[in-house]
Design an enzyme around this catalytic site. Structure first.
Site, PDB file in Angstrom:
ATOM      1  N   ASP A 155      15.897  52.708  18.787  1.00  0.00           N
ATOM      2  CA  ASP A 155      16.850  52.081  17.871  1.00  0.00           C
ATOM      3  C   ASP A 155      16.163  50.918  17.150  1.00  0.00           C
ATOM      4  O   ASP A 155      15.192  50.364  17.660  1.00  0.00           O
ATOM      5  CB  ASP A 155      18.032  51.562  18.710  1.00  0.00           C
ATOM      6  CG  ASP A 155      19.206  51.139  17.852  1.00  0.00           C
ATOM      7  OD1 ASP A 155      19.194  51.440  16.645  1.00  0.00           O
ATOM      8  OD2 ASP A 155      20.140  50.510  18.388  1.00  0.00           O
ATOM      9  N   GLU A 156      16.682  50.518  15.975  1.00  0.00           N
ATOM     10  CA  GLU A 156      16.150  49.377  15.210  1.00  0.00           C
ATOM     11  C   GLU A 156      14.631  49.490  15.059  1.00  0.00           C
ATOM     12  O   GLU A 156      13.889  48.524  15.274  1.00  0.00           O
ATOM     13  CB  GLU A 156      16.499  48.039  15.910  1.00  0.00           C
ATOM     14  CG  GLU A 156      17.980  47.806  16.137  1.00  0.00           C
ATOM     15  CD  GLU A 156      18.755  47.429  14.873  1.00  0.00           C
ATOM     16  OE1 GLU A 156      18.189  47.546  13.769  1.00  0.00           O
ATOM     17  OE2 GLU A 156      19.930  47.065  14.999  1.00  0.00           O
ATOM     18  N   LYS A 164      24.872  54.571  13.186  1.00  0.00           N
ATOM     19  CA  LYS A 164      23.627  54.982  13.854  1.00  0.00           C
ATOM     20  C   LYS A 164      23.767  55.042  15.376  1.00  0.00           C
ATOM     21  O   LYS A 164      23.215  55.941  16.006  1.00  0.00           O
ATOM     22  CB  LYS A 164      22.467  54.070  13.459  1.00  0.00           C
ATOM     23  CG  LYS A 164      22.570  52.657  13.988  1.00  0.00           C
ATOM     24  CD  LYS A 164      21.379  51.821  13.587  1.00  0.00           C
ATOM     25  CE  LYS A 164      21.534  50.388  14.005  1.00  0.00           C
ATOM     26  NZ  LYS A 164      21.512  50.139  15.424  1.00  0.00           N
ATOM     27  N   THR A 165      24.535  54.101  15.953  1.00  0.00           N
ATOM     28  CA  THR A 165      24.686  54.115  17.423  1.00  0.00           C
ATOM     29  C   THR A 165      25.369  55.408  17.852  1.00  0.00           C
ATOM     30  O   THR A 165      25.027  56.007  18.871  1.00  0.00           O
ATOM     31  CB  THR A 165      25.494  52.890  17.907  1.00  0.00           C
ATOM     32  OG1 THR A 165      24.917  51.723  17.314  1.00  0.00           O
ATOM     33  CG2 THR A 165      25.457  52.750  19.410  1.00  0.00           C
ATOM     34  N   GLN A 187      16.654  46.395   6.357  1.00  0.00           N
ATOM     35  CA  GLN A 187      17.108  45.372   7.312  1.00  0.00           C
ATOM     36  C   GLN A 187      15.965  44.846   8.178  1.00  0.00           C
ATOM     37  O   GLN A 187      16.196  44.363   9.286  1.00  0.00           O
ATOM     38  CB  GLN A 187      18.224  45.931   8.201  1.00  0.00           C
ATOM     39  CG  GLN A 187      19.501  46.254   7.437  1.00  0.00           C
ATOM     40  CD  GLN A 187      20.634  46.638   8.369  1.00  0.00           C
ATOM     41  OE1 GLN A 187      21.176  45.813   9.093  1.00  0.00           O
ATOM     42  NE2 GLN A 187      21.010  47.904   8.355  1.00  0.00           N
ATOM     43  N   ARG A 222      27.413  42.446   6.509  1.00  0.00           N
ATOM     44  CA  ARG A 222      28.180  42.170   7.740  1.00  0.00           C
ATOM     45  C   ARG A 222      29.677  42.244   7.441  1.00  0.00           C
ATOM     46  O   ARG A 222      30.497  42.350   8.337  1.00  0.00           O
ATOM     47  CB  ARG A 222      27.894  40.771   8.308  1.00  0.00           C
ATOM     48  CG  ARG A 222      26.480  40.447   8.751  1.00  0.00           C
ATOM     49  CD  ARG A 222      25.860  41.465   9.638  1.00  0.00           C
ATOM     50  NE  ARG A 222      25.136  42.451   8.861  1.00  0.00           N
ATOM     51  CZ  ARG A 222      24.815  43.663   9.277  1.00  0.00           C
ATOM     52  NH1 ARG A 222      25.175  44.078  10.472  1.00  0.00           N
ATOM     53  NH2 ARG A 222      24.138  44.494   8.517  1.00  0.00           N
TER      54      ARG A 222
END
Length: 663
Positions: A212-213, A29-30, A243, A595
């Site tokens: 973002d997020e 995504k970044t 998330q 993770r």
């Protein structure tokens, strides 16, 4: 665009209206956000200064800035408004302070400053009560609940107390010309709602927004986003409903549900290809999260091969678990010839770290504890720093209030409130207001005297601090304010001792640095904040095992992950068993699993030692939800004694093998 998959490319190029990118864990995504910024500038003719990218942490903003700098150029990237929600709020408020009745140099109070004010308003010094009141008021502010509305909403005793303190807390902040952390978003929302012309000015300035997020936004941040985008609604929100783990901090997953309803033209693009984890790890993650209600259907997949089976180990108790995890980690590292920083041990709550720290220490394994308190964040260091900040800049109002009241010296809250109000009307700092004739007429002589005495003391010290070496001025300052005596009067002897030791260590460090660099105390103050920032950055490249809570690990990735204490009552937490909270706990498990890049090791205890009790434990329901196909179970009642012996034997065998290879 080379190296991007089709959904990533589509997300970058889509500009026909509001866009929601559902980005699964590890789906790049970044990269999508940074490439979209480059696309807007290079291909679509947007001026960099008209683009804003909003993240949740300074670290994420810094990383994004660097990556945009690589895609465009450093100077162009610097023009793009890449910041956290709070930093953007500060920028808006500094520019528009007048419209809200603040001076542009208003102060931003930290949690400790605010707790002091709330304590005065609620007439309590109990730290646990203060923390609860602070959290309640913060949640109200984030949900845009006014002090008046809070009175009607309060249902518990703590909420009633918080509602009573809320109104005078707000009035005190305003009188000090100060804002708290939540105001940095709440006040711009109020500003834009009440002043359409100011809102329009900012909408024209920030013509494209990337968030973002997005699943972590609260009601207040959502309103700010809506007010900033206006009717054009030119934005890309990137998030993952699977998330959303910050409900306890006021984040509202409803913001994701609302988007399609409030923006009918919304386009949704899903990023489901994961570039981080093996197939087995993703299969377990998908299986767990499938038990939650879905806002949007999606399933992660990977081309990184099947990978190692996941291990689930039952341990006799929490001491045996810590021992087993550390032994396994060490043996695994020898087998893989890996680095310590390839490993993370993740847990639900901070208290679980203690036994792990002991075991890692016994084995001389270096580790970093995430979320640990920085030396500069300790209350006693901030107390002394407030004096130093005031010597460097007497207009620093938060430093003035902290220094004037720590240690107590007869300057009461009522005096400071009158001073704050007067300074606000005159548009001067609290320090300067104290000397004005006009202020003297507002207070009794017995109130004025200790205040002037304090200001004159600061003036005297300020003159010395600009001329003399740090090692001459600092001891005199500590002696004059008698901080040691105050500490021992205010705290239990052991606490006072350790806090005073920290002050001495800080003073020695400042003296040493001053001597080495030939700097005065004033010069030193300028570098304290910078050193603190660099300190945190320097920790990032250390070769050490990472110990972290699941919340703090979000957004990070590690080659090998140990997920510990996966038991009923811990994960899911015993206070989170109602349906909505249980779903958030399941998302936390999902975050933990995703993770891991190459291997995942899950463990739980059959009983747990707590104080003097031994409590029987059940494995978490989430372990069963992972399925059985790709999982190797070991330990527990059926197994022999805990596998410390086999762990040690394996380790010895590895060492012998490595020694043989070297020969």
């Amino acid at each position: 665009m080379s190296g991007l998959n089709p959904p990533q490319r589509e997300a970058i190029r889509y500009l026909d209206g509001p866009l929601l990118v559902l980005a699964g864990a590890g789906s790049g995504k970044t990269r999508v956000i940074t490439q979209k910024i480059a696309y807007l500038v290079q291909d679509c003719g947007f001026a960099p200064r008209n683009i804003a990218a909003i993240t949740f942490t300074n670290k994420a903003a810094k990383e994004m800035q660097e990556r945009v700098g690589q895609a465009l150029s450093r100077s162009t990237a610097a023009e793009v408004q890449i910041s956290t929600f709070h930093s953007l709020g500060v920028r808006i408020l500094r520019e528009e302070a007048k419209a809200l009745g603040y001076k542009p140099r208003f102060s931003i109070f930290d949690a400790a400053d605010c707790a002091g004010i709330i304590g005065d308003c609620a007439k309590t010094v109990d730290k646990a009560t203060l923390r609860r009141l602070q959290a309640i008021i913060s949640n109200w502010k984030n949900a845009l609940v006014t002090p008046e509305a809070a009175r009607h909403l309060a249902t518990s005793e703590h909420e009633a107390l918080a509602a009573g303190a809320y109104l005078s807390y707000e009035a005190t902040l305003k009188a000090y010309q100060a804002v708290d952390f939540d105001d940095l978003i709440g006040l711009p929302v109020k500003l834009f709602s009440e002043n359409p012309e100011i809102a329009e000015k900012w909408q024209n300035r920030l013509r494209y927004l990337l968030v973002d997020e997005y699943q972590d936004t609260n009601a207040c941040q959502y309103q700010l986003l809506k007010l900033l985008t206006g009717i054009r609604a030119q934005f890309t929100a990137v998030g993952d409903d699977d998330q959303a783990i910050y409900g306890w901090r006021g984040a509202d997953i409803d913001n994701l549900k609302k988007l399609p309803a409030e923006f009918p033209a919304l386009k949704v693009i899903k990023l489901e290809q994961n570039y981080r984890s093996t197939v087995r790890i993703l299969k377990a993650a998908n299986a767990v999260i499938a038990h939650n209600d879905k806002l949007f259907e999606k399933s992660l997949w990977s081309e990184l091969g099947h990978g190692d089976p996941i291990t689930v180990t039952a341990c006799r108790d929490n001491e045996a678990e810590a021992e087993s995890v550390v032994m396994k980690l060490q043996a695994h590292r020898f087998e893989q010839r890996g680095k310590f920083r390839d490993y993370a041990i993740l847990y639900r709550s901070n208290h679980q770290a203690r036994l792990l720290e002991t075991q890692l220490g016994n084995q001389k394994i270096p580790y970093l504890l995430s979320g640990g308190q920085s030396f500069f964040d300790k209350a006693e260091i901030k107390d002394i720093t407030s004096y130093l900040r005031l010597l460097a800049n007497e207009d620093d109002d938060p430093a003035f209030i902290r220094a004037a009241t720590t240690p107590k010296r007869g300057i009461g809250a009522a005096t400071l409130q009158v001073l704050g109000q007067y300074a606000g009307e005159r548009h001067v700092s609290l320090f300067h207001a104290a000397f004005e004739q006009g202020f003297a007429q507002h207070v009794a002589p017995r109130q004025l005297e200790p205040l002037l005495e304090f200001c004159q003391f600061i003036n005297r010290m300020q003159q010395r601090a600009g001329r003399e070496p740090a090692q001459q001025v600092l001891p005199d300052l500590l002696k004059a304010i008698d901080y040691e005596t105050w500490l021992f009067d205010a705290e239990e002897p052991r606490t006072a001792q350790s806090r005073w030791a920290n002050v001495c260590e800080f003073a020695e460090w400042l003296n040493r640095k001053g001597e080495e660099d030939g700097k005065t105390l004033i010069d030193m103050v300028q570098s304290i904040a910078l050193i603190n920032m660099l300190d945190k950055q320097a920790g990032e490249e250390v070769d050490a095992v990472q110990l972290s809570t699941l919340h703090a690990a979000k957004g990070l990735e590690y080659k090998h992950v140990f997920l510990v204490g996966v038991e009923e009552g811990i994960l899911p937490h015993r206070e989170s068993l109602e349906p909505a909270k249980l779903q958030e706990e399941r998302r936390l498990m999902y975050v933990g699993i995703t993770r891991a890049q190459r291997s995942l090791h899950v463990s739980y205890c059959e009983r747990r030692k707590q104080a003097r009790e031994v409590i029987p434990c059940e494995p978490s329901r989430f372990i069963a939800e992972m399925g059985k196909e790709d999982i190797r179970f070991s330990g527990g009642k059926a197994a022999a004694a805990p596998d410390k012996a086999t762990g040690s034997a394996r380790l010895d065998a590895m060492k012998a093998m490595l020694a043989g290879n070297r020969r």
